[in-house]
Design an enzyme around this catalytic site. Structure first.
Site, PDB file in Angstrom:
ATOM      1  N   TYR A  31     -51.390  14.865   4.664  1.00  0.00           N
ATOM      2  CA  TYR A  31     -50.082  15.518   4.487  1.00  0.00           C
ATOM      3  C   TYR A  31     -48.984  14.469   4.331  1.00  0.00           C
ATOM      4  CZ  TYR A  31     -45.861  18.196   5.276  1.00  0.00           C
ATOM      5  OH  TYR A  31     -44.608  18.745   5.132  1.00  0.00           O
TER       6      TYR A  31
ATOM      7  N   SER B 124     -40.460  15.470   2.897  1.00  0.00           N
ATOM      8  CA  SER B 124     -40.405  15.621   4.349  1.00  0.00           C
ATOM      9  C   SER B 124     -40.016  14.269   4.918  1.00  0.00           C
ATOM     10  CB  SER B 124     -41.798  16.014   4.858  1.00  0.00           C
ATOM     11  OG  SER B 124     -41.896  15.831   6.249  1.00  0.00           O
TER      12      SER B 124
HETATM   13  N1  LIG Z   1     -41.488  23.328   8.477  1.00  0.00           N
HETATM   14  C1  LIG Z   1     -41.499  22.008   8.585  1.00  0.00           C
HETATM   15  O1  LIG Z   1     -41.554  21.453   9.714  1.00  0.00           O
HETATM   16  C2  LIG Z   1     -41.384  21.161   7.350  1.00  0.00           C
HETATM   17  C3  LIG Z   1     -40.925  19.834   7.505  1.00  0.00           C
HETATM   18  C4  LIG Z   1     -40.816  19.038   6.383  1.00  0.00           C
HETATM   19  C5  LIG Z   1     -41.155  19.516   5.141  1.00  0.00           C
HETATM   20  N2  LIG Z   1     -41.603  20.801   5.009  1.00  0.00           N
HETATM   21  C6  LIG Z   1     -41.977  21.250   3.660  1.00  0.00           C
HETATM   22  O2  LIG Z   1     -41.136  22.328   3.292  1.00  0.00           O
HETATM   23  C7  LIG Z   1     -41.824  23.161   2.363  1.00  0.00           C
HETATM   24  C8  LIG Z   1     -41.708  24.605   2.813  1.00  0.00           C
HETATM   25  O3  LIG Z   1     -42.397  24.740   4.035  1.00  0.00           O
HETATM   26  P1  LIG Z   1     -41.979  25.784   5.178  1.00  0.00           P
HETATM   27  O4  LIG Z   1     -41.674  25.009   6.384  1.00  0.00           O
HETATM   28  O5  LIG Z   1     -40.999  26.761   4.668  1.00  0.00           O
HETATM   29  O6  LIG Z   1     -43.410  26.435   5.417  1.00  0.00           O
HETATM   30  P2  LIG Z   1     -43.922  27.957   5.379  1.00  0.00           P
HETATM   31  O7  LIG Z   1     -43.024  28.807   6.185  1.00  0.00           O
HETATM   32  O8  LIG Z   1     -45.354  27.871   5.750  1.00  0.00           O
HETATM   33  O9  LIG Z   1     -43.761  28.367   3.861  1.00  0.00           O
HETATM   34  C9  LIG Z   1     -44.618  27.840   2.859  1.00  0.00           C
HETATM   35  C10 LIG Z   1     -44.455  28.631   1.592  1.00  0.00           C
HETATM   36  O10 LIG Z   1     -45.380  28.123   0.623  1.00  0.00           O
HETATM   37  C11 LIG Z   1     -46.196  29.196   0.154  1.00  0.00           C
HETATM   38  N3  LIG Z   1     -47.540  28.718  -0.158  1.00  0.00           N
HETATM   39  C12 LIG Z   1     -48.445  28.163   0.693  1.00  0.00           C
HETATM   40  N4  LIG Z   1     -49.590  27.904   0.056  1.00  0.00           N
HETATM   41  C13 LIG Z   1     -49.413  28.307  -1.232  1.00  0.00           C
HETATM   42  C14 LIG Z   1     -50.250  28.320  -2.373  1.00  0.00           C
HETATM   43  N5  LIG Z   1     -51.508  27.857  -2.330  1.00  0.00           N
HETATM   44  N6  LIG Z   1     -49.759  28.823  -3.532  1.00  0.00           N
HETATM   45  C15 LIG Z   1     -48.495  29.294  -3.589  1.00  0.00           C
HETATM   46  N7  LIG Z   1     -47.650  29.310  -2.541  1.00  0.00           N
HETATM   47  C16 LIG Z   1     -48.111  28.825  -1.370  1.00  0.00           C
HETATM   48  C17 LIG Z   1     -46.200  30.197   1.310  1.00  0.00           C
HETATM   49  O11 LIG Z   1     -46.451  31.519   0.862  1.00  0.00           O
HETATM   50  P3  LIG Z   1     -47.885  32.256   0.855  1.00  0.00           P
HETATM   51  O12 LIG Z   1     -48.544  31.924   2.153  1.00  0.00           O
HETATM   52  O13 LIG Z   1     -47.497  33.666   0.662  1.00  0.00           O
HETATM   53  O14 LIG Z   1     -48.589  31.673  -0.330  1.00  0.00           O
HETATM   54  C18 LIG Z   1     -44.762  30.102   1.792  1.00  0.00           C
HETATM   55  O15 LIG Z   1     -43.930  30.884   0.977  1.00  0.00           O
HETATM   56  C19 LIG Z   1     -43.252  22.624   2.282  1.00  0.00           C
HETATM   57  O16 LIG Z   1     -43.392  21.826   1.143  1.00  0.00           O
HETATM   58  C20 LIG Z   1     -43.379  21.780   3.549  1.00  0.00           C
HETATM   59  O17 LIG Z   1     -44.324  20.763   3.389  1.00  0.00           O
HETATM   60  C21 LIG Z   1     -41.715  21.629   6.090  1.00  0.00           C
END
Ligand SMILES: NC(=O)c1ccc[n+]([C@@H]2O[C@H](COP(=O)([O-])OP(=O)(O)OC[C@H]3O[C@@H](n4cnc5c(N)ncnc54)[C@H](OP(=O)(O)O)[C@@H]3O)[C@@H](O)[C@H]2O)c1
Length: 276
Positions: A168, A155
């Protein structure tokens, strides 16, 4: 919904039909968008998340729209045994993982001293331990084959401390440092490591983290997940070590290197405060 006949052309240099990609956190957000890009290029997929029902729905959609096979595994990667369980299951089925995408991750908003312990330890378990363990499990076979790709989701949080989301931000600093070091160790091995650093992105992340009411999300706003996934996928296929998605995010990440650390931390805090 597109059908296969009018599906878009595969990405030049993208994954191929003979390759299998494992994506964690593929039930929504960036992981789901990455799965769509890979499916479009006919790669076979293994999708992992806790929500098995959502994964099955996505598998049905992708297999219906594209010429790919999709396997789903419902698993909580915060469980320290889960990475080995996943590895063993794929080994037993004779599945070779050509591309590993460590995407699953979550954040939690709040002052550290009051944050529930499971939220703290869960972030470390998922964002750091599961990512590291999965990499250790799948990497040696890639090195032996002299072919493989790994993408880790960090991130822009990785570039500075993050008061109000201290754990985080620190987990993502780990992911960035780990990925860059690994990419260096693997230089010339045929295996590449890409670290994707999105800035705020419109997914379920902010709602889950409880930081959707902060300046970061309310005033600055997020990118769309499809654009982030596209940047990441291109960088992964080109074997780039670092991909910062979006020009504004790139500028922020680069500029903090030259500013005094205390000032950067104070600005990071200001951006992370809740606003009306
Ligand atoms: N969105 C942002 O602003 C942002 C910015 C920078 C980086 N990121 C990073 O990008 C990545 C994806 O995030 P996103 O934005 O797509 O968030 P998201 O929409 O919340 O998706 C997160 C994914 O991870 C899965 N997950 C969560 N907890 C889990 C667990 N304990 N075991 C297995 N799977 C799990 C969730 O599925 P289930 O709930 O079904 O398990 C979902 O498929 C993350 O690493 C996040 O830190 C996000």
């Amino acid at each position: 919904m597109t059908n296969q006949a009018n599906a878009p052309n595969p990405t030049p240099g993208g994954a191929t039909k003979s390759q299998t990609t494992l994506i964690t956190g593929a039930s929504g957000g960036i992981g789901y968008e990455l799965a769509k890009l890979l499916a479009r290029d006919r790669a076979n997929l293994v999708l992992v998340a806790r929500s098995g029902d959502k994964l099955v729905e996505i598998a049905r959609e992708l297999q219906g729209n594209f010429s790919c096979t999709v396997k789903t595994i419902a698993l909580n990667l915060e469980d320290s045994h889960a990475p080995k369980f996943l590895f063993d299951q794929l080994q037993n089925e004779g599945l070779t993982v050509d591309i590993l995408i460590n995407n699953a991750g979550f954040g939690a908003f709040g002052v550290f001293a009051q944050m529930p312990e499971p939220e703290i330890l869960g972030q470390i378990e998922l964002n750091i331990s599961a990512l590291t363990h999965l990499t250790r499990l799948f990497l040696p076979a890639m090195v032996t084959r002299r072919r493989g790709r790994i993408m880790n989701l960090a991130s822009t949080a990785a570039f500075q401390p993050g008061p109000m989301m201290a754990v985080y931000y620190a987990t993502k600093a780990y992911v960035l440092s780990f990925s860059e070091a690994l990419a260096n160790e693997l230089n010339g091995s045929g295996v590449t490591v890409t670290c994707l650093c999105p800035g705020p992105t419109n997914t379920n992340f902010a709602k889950r983290a409880g930081n959707d009411g902060t300046r970061l999300f309310k005033k600055i706003g997020g990118m769309n997940a499809e654009a982030v996934a596209r940047d990441g996928y291109r960088g992964l296929m080109e074997g780039k070590t670092l991909v910062i998605s979006g020009m504004q995010n790139w500028l922020v990440a680069e500029s903090v290197r030259f500013a005094p650390r205390k000032m950067v931390t104070a600005i990071s805090r200001w951006i992370s405060e809740k606003v009306e």
